[in-house]
Enzyme design. Structure first.
Site, short mmCIF file in Angstrom:
data_model
loop_
_atom_site.label_atom_id
_atom_site.label_comp_id
_atom_site.label_asym_id
_atom_site.label_seq_id
_atom_site.Cartn_x
_atom_site.Cartn_y
_atom_site.Cartn_z
CG ASP A 29 14.17 17.20 -7.55
OD1 ASP A 29 15.58 16.54 -7.48
OD2 ASP A 29 14.04 18.42 -7.22
CG ASP A 31 16.94 17.24 -1.68
OD1 ASP A 31 16.66 17.10 -0.39
OD2 ASP A 31 17.63 16.22 -2.14
CG ASP A 216 12.57 21.66 -5.78
OD1 ASP A 216 13.27 20.62 -6.34
OD2 ASP A 216 12.94 22.33 -5.00
#
Length: 273
Positions: A29, A31, A216
């Site tokens: 991922d 960000d 996250d």
């Protein structure tokens, strides 16, 4: 679902033992995983050290970035041509640039573009008076950020988005970290994107493949689930606090993610004949 997951750094040997004789495919991922979560989403830059770590790991393992951002935007942040990029939660996928050719362009939601643009314009207009609100056009989805909005106005933002979506039954709402996301009603998510990239790499039906996905956010759970249910790899949750997840392992923050990427490279170098 558990709340706590062993640190992947502490369990690294377990992973490498399982990876012997297998080909690792890496999914990251952006960000909060490769870059810190920041107040202004336009400033979510990754460090040069992180870029070097990703470039290095991609020399040894096929690597894909899977983000809710538009593919162009996440590519600008990362800037490495040798990766796969899946933007808009996997609704816009491009393979590595080989001899100047962009490969495997896959966009299952193209017909939604006019609708998404319309909703984007409408939400920009209806949130202008809310201080700190930011509406971002991520091509196949619209993100409404409220990280910098006074908590008293959060409900108002929710109401505005819900009201806007009433006219669009083919769009749905999902929640991320201090962000509301408007997406097409389409059976496609980050988990499907992982499967698509594995297929593009010719790795989807092989038993000797070990996909690892590091993320996250709530939207990464779709990918964790695919790996857990297929019993075919590891989801690694990036979080400093315990939370429910389909992941197998955890890392606390982007600096630990970088350490993990470096460890993978060091292990591969030392185990190669």
């Amino acid at each position: 679902m558990q709340l706590k997951y062993p640190s992947v750094l502490a369990s690294f040997e377990q992973i490498t033992n399982n990876a012997k004789g297998k080909r690792i495919a890496l999914f990251l991922d952006y960000d909060g995983t490769l870059s810190p979560i920041v107040d202004n989403p336009d400033c979510a830059f990754m460090s040069n050290a992180m870029r070097a770590a990703v470039r290095n790991v991609a020399k040894y393992f096929p690597t894909a970035i899977i983000s809710g951002r538009s593919r162009d935007k996440v590519y600008k942040f990362v800037g490495l041509t040798e990766l796969y990029y899946a933007g808009s939660h996997g609704m816009d996928i491009m393979g590595p640039d080989k001899q100047g050719k962009e490969l495997n362009l896959f966009q299952p939601a193209t017909e939604f573009l006019p609708m998404i643009n319309e909703v984007f314009r409408s939400l920009v207009e209806s949130t202008t008076d809310i201080k700190g609100a930011k509406v971002e056009n991520n091509k196949f989805c619209v993100s409404v950020h409220y990280r910098n909005v006074d908590e008293k106005c959060w409900a108002t933002i929710g109401q505005i988005v819900h009201k806007t979506l009433k006219d669009y039954p083919r769009l749905r709402l999902t929640h991320g970290r201090k962000v509301l996301e408007v997406r097409p009603v389409l059976d496609w998510d980050k988990g499907k994107a992982v499967e698509f990239v594995l297929e593009s790499l010719g790795l989807s039906s092989s038993d000797d493949v070990l996909p690892i996905y590091v993320g996250d956010d709530r939207t990464d759970e779709d990918a964790f689930k695919v790996l857990r249910e297929g019993n075919r790899g590891y989801g690694i949750l990036v979080s400093s606090a315990p939370k429910e997840s389909n992941a197998f392992y955890s890392l606390r923050d982007p600096s630990e993610v970088m350490e993990f990427l470096k460890s993978l490279v060091a292990w591969k170098k030392s185990s190669s004949p």
